[in-house]
Design a protein around this motif. Structure first.
Motif, PDB file in Angstrom:
ATOM      1  N   VAL A 112       0.775 -59.556   8.905  1.00  0.00           N
ATOM      2  CA  VAL A 112       0.119 -60.813   9.269  1.00  0.00           C
ATOM      3  C   VAL A 112      -0.715 -61.331   8.104  1.00  0.00           C
ATOM      4  CG1 VAL A 112      -1.606 -61.848  10.785  1.00  0.00           C
ATOM      5  CG2 VAL A 112       0.115 -60.320  11.737  1.00  0.00           C
ATOM      6  N   TYR A 113      -1.446 -60.440   7.463  1.00  0.00           N
ATOM      7  CA  TYR A 113      -2.300 -60.853   6.345  1.00  0.00           C
ATOM      8  C   TYR A 113      -1.481 -61.413   5.181  1.00  0.00           C
ATOM      9  CZ  TYR A 113      -5.213 -60.303   2.178  1.00  0.00           C
ATOM     10  OH  TYR A 113      -5.866 -60.515   0.996  1.00  0.00           O
ATOM     11  N   VAL A 114      -0.371 -60.771   4.863  1.00  0.00           N
ATOM     12  CA  VAL A 114       0.419 -61.169   3.693  1.00  0.00           C
ATOM     13  C   VAL A 114       1.207 -62.451   3.965  1.00  0.00           C
ATOM     14  CG1 VAL A 114       2.354 -60.505   2.221  1.00  0.00           C
ATOM     15  CG2 VAL A 114       0.552 -58.851   2.735  1.00  0.00           C
ATOM     16  N   TYR A 115       1.799 -62.566   5.154  1.00  0.00           N
ATOM     17  CA  TYR A 115       2.723 -63.666   5.418  1.00  0.00           C
ATOM     18  C   TYR A 115       2.124 -64.814   6.216  1.00  0.00           C
ATOM     19  CZ  TYR A 115       6.267 -60.411   3.769  1.00  0.00           C
ATOM     20  OH  TYR A 115       6.992 -59.545   3.004  1.00  0.00           O
ATOM     21  N   LEU A 116       0.845 -64.751   6.573  1.00  0.00           N
ATOM     22  CA  LEU A 116       0.224 -65.833   7.348  1.00  0.00           C
ATOM     23  C   LEU A 116       0.317 -67.198   6.662  1.00  0.00           C
ATOM     24  CD1 LEU A 116      -1.360 -66.563   9.906  1.00  0.00           C
ATOM     25  CD2 LEU A 116      -3.462 -66.051   8.657  1.00  0.00           C
ATOM     26  N   LEU A 119       8.748 -58.952  15.035  1.00  0.00           N
ATOM     27  CA  LEU A 119       8.578 -59.946  16.101  1.00  0.00           C
ATOM     28  C   LEU A 119       7.108 -60.079  16.499  1.00  0.00           C
ATOM     29  CD1 LEU A 119      10.226 -61.829  17.960  1.00  0.00           C
ATOM     30  CD2 LEU A 119      10.282 -59.970  19.620  1.00  0.00           C
ATOM     31  N   VAL A 120       6.422 -58.952  16.684  1.00  0.00           N
ATOM     32  CA  VAL A 120       5.004 -58.986  17.045  1.00  0.00           C
ATOM     33  C   VAL A 120       4.182 -59.630  15.931  1.00  0.00           C
ATOM     34  CG1 VAL A 120       2.981 -57.550  17.509  1.00  0.00           C
ATOM     35  CG2 VAL A 120       5.161 -57.018  18.612  1.00  0.00           C
ATOM     36  N   SER A 121       4.471 -59.271  14.683  1.00  0.00           N
ATOM     37  CA  SER A 121       3.734 -59.845  13.554  1.00  0.00           C
ATOM     38  C   SER A 121       3.947 -61.345  13.465  1.00  0.00           C
ATOM     39  CB  SER A 121       4.179 -59.171  12.251  1.00  0.00           C
ATOM     40  OG  SER A 121       3.999 -57.770  12.311  1.00  0.00           O
ATOM     41  N   THR A 122       5.182 -61.794  13.687  1.00  0.00           N
ATOM     42  CA  THR A 122       5.468 -63.227  13.644  1.00  0.00           C
ATOM     43  C   THR A 122       4.745 -63.970  14.759  1.00  0.00           C
ATOM     44  OG1 THR A 122       7.654 -62.732  12.720  1.00  0.00           O
ATOM     45  CG2 THR A 122       7.322 -64.927  13.618  1.00  0.00           C
ATOM     46  N   ALA A 123       4.717 -63.369  15.956  1.00  0.00           N
ATOM     47  CA  ALA A 123       4.011 -63.997  17.075  1.00  0.00           C
ATOM     48  C   ALA A 123       2.517 -64.120  16.789  1.00  0.00           C
ATOM     49  CB  ALA A 123       4.247 -63.199  18.355  1.00  0.00           C
ATOM     50  N   ILE A 124       1.916 -63.075  16.210  1.00  0.00           N
ATOM     51  CA  ILE A 124       0.491 -63.135  15.873  1.00  0.00           C
ATOM     52  C   ILE A 124       0.242 -64.194  14.804  1.00  0.00           C
ATOM     53  CG2 ILE A 124      -1.439 -61.831  14.896  1.00  0.00           C
ATOM     54  CD1 ILE A 124      -0.269 -59.329  16.159  1.00  0.00           C
ATOM     55  N   CYS A 125       1.124 -64.256  13.814  1.00  0.00           N
ATOM     56  CA  CYS A 125       0.992 -65.282  12.779  1.00  0.00           C
ATOM     57  C   CYS A 125       1.032 -66.681  13.380  1.00  0.00           C
ATOM     58  CB  CYS A 125       2.106 -65.129  11.742  1.00  0.00           C
ATOM     59  SG  CYS A 125       1.843 -63.809  10.531  1.00  0.00           S
ATOM     60  N   LEU A 126       1.926 -66.896  14.339  1.00  0.00           N
ATOM     61  CA  LEU A 126       2.037 -68.207  14.970  1.00  0.00           C
ATOM     62  C   LEU A 126       0.778 -68.561  15.750  1.00  0.00           C
ATOM     63  CD1 LEU A 126       3.697 -70.698  15.707  1.00  0.00           C
ATOM     64  CD2 LEU A 126       4.720 -69.391  17.583  1.00  0.00           C
ATOM     65  N   VAL A 127       0.268 -67.591  16.518  1.00  0.00           N
ATOM     66  CA  VAL A 127      -0.935 -67.834  17.324  1.00  0.00           C
ATOM     67  C   VAL A 127      -2.140 -68.110  16.433  1.00  0.00           C
ATOM     68  CG1 VAL A 127      -2.534 -66.780  18.956  1.00  0.00           C
ATOM     69  CG2 VAL A 127      -0.080 -66.502  19.285  1.00  0.00           C
ATOM     70  N   VAL A 128      -2.246 -67.409  15.308  1.00  0.00           N
ATOM     71  CA  VAL A 128      -3.383 -67.596  14.406  1.00  0.00           C
ATOM     72  C   VAL A 128      -3.214 -68.852  13.562  1.00  0.00           C
ATOM     73  CG1 VAL A 128      -4.662 -66.590  12.472  1.00  0.00           C
ATOM     74  CG2 VAL A 128      -3.888 -65.132  14.348  1.00  0.00           C
ATOM     75  N   ALA A 129      -1.994 -69.105  13.103  1.00  0.00           N
ATOM     76  CA  ALA A 129      -1.769 -70.199  12.149  1.00  0.00           C
ATOM     77  C   ALA A 129      -1.816 -71.573  12.801  1.00  0.00           C
ATOM     78  CB  ALA A 129      -0.414 -70.006  11.459  1.00  0.00           C
TER      79      ALA A 129
END
Length: 303
Positions: free
Chosen positions: A178-182, A76-86
């Motif tokens: 985050v790096y792999v799935y961004l 969940l945290v990784s997905t949220a970071i991906c969303l904020v960055v992407a």
């Protein structure tokens, strides 16, 4: 459109190969794993299907439930970071000049040209104690200390820079995910934002809305389909990941995917590993069902 029943052979020609492939290489292996989950070991390699639920009972022990919860939170945290960055990345590509869009999209897709294992090892080189990140921070620390020396404030920074513990912990696992799935978050967001009617943004600004309100009320609302698609594409693989946590995480950073992998390989306990993997699959189905339910409620509210 002509009814497919008038020419069923055409329909079968197009749908047959894909259906056969899914059955042989997805449904059939998945069915075997499901049978293993209700079976018992008989000898070192043999498994007898006894329709027992003992494997599921063992998989629901507190030690495994804690791992499920930890895996869910990290995903969940990784997905949220991906969303904020992407989101700003996709927005920047969308509003970039046409001659640059293909180059920017190529930069997003470029990591897919390298094997995931190699990319994860590259993260080790970035995050280790003498890696690029710590070396960069160390250079900044040295430069800042040099600038503060004339005014006598260099003592506030200590005698030497202590490298940050960025590797072999939960932080490293989150950064690796985050790096792999961004890119899986950037691409659906870009595809949705590219179809955005920009006159709505101009109208919102002309009517007196601030840029922040325009962003949340217009851009984010209209980008909901891309946001949902990106969340699904990142969150579900993050739930089952084990390579990233195995290489970047420490003893306290293991996820449920690592336990499943060890049950299949090291422990040779296929029934328990199958039960754990299917519990993870059931959680994924529940998440997708909740997403569909919330989407249906949102459509009714908009109607």
């Amino acid at each position: 459109m002509e009814n497919w029943r008038r020419q069923p052979w055409v329909f079968a020609t197009f749908i047959g190969p894909g259906t056969l492939w899914l059955f042989l290489f997805f449904l059939l292996p998945l069915g075997w794993i499901w049978l293993f989950a209700v079976g018992e070991r008989e000898g070192p390699v043999d498994i007898v299907v006894t329709w027992t639920l003992e494997n599921y009972r063992e998989a629901l022990q507190p030690v495994y439930l804690q791992l499920f919860l930890k895996t869910f939170l990290i995903a969940l945290v990784s997905t949220a970071i991906c969303l904020v960055v992407a989101f700003p990345v996709a927005l920047a590509i969308c509003f970039a000049p046409d001659r640059y869009k293909n180059v920017l999209l190529l930069l997003v897709i470029l990591p897919f040209w390298t094997n995931m294992l190699i990319r994860t090892y590259a993260m080790i080189a970035m995050l280790r104690q003498n890696g690029f990140v710590n070396d960069g921070i160390g250079l900044l620390w040295t430069a800042l200390k040099y600038l503060l020396t004339p005014v006598g404030l260099d003592g506030l920074m200590g005698e030497r820079f202590a490298p940050l513990p960025l590797l072999y912990n939960n932080t490293a696992v989150v950064l690796g995910i985050v790096y792999v799935y961004l890119p899986f978050m950037v691409l659906p967001l870009y595809a949705n934002l590219e179809k955005l009617d920009r006159s709505l943004i101009e109208a919102s600004l002309d009517l007196g809305a601030s840029q922040v309100r325009t962003f949340f009320e217009i851009i984010v609302r209209l980008a909901k389909p891309g946001i949902v698609s990106g969340i699904i594409l990142v969150f579900i693989p993050a739930l089952g990941t084990f390579l990233i946590s195995d290489l970047l995480g420490g003893p306290d950073s293991q996820l449920i995917g690592n336990v499943v992998e060890r049950q299949f390989r090291a422990a040779n306990n296929l029934p328990l590993g199958s039960a754990l993997s299917f519990l993870l699959l059931y959680l994924t189905f529940i998440a997708l069902a909740l997403r569909a339910w919330f989407a249906a409620r949102a459509e009714k509210a908009d109607a």
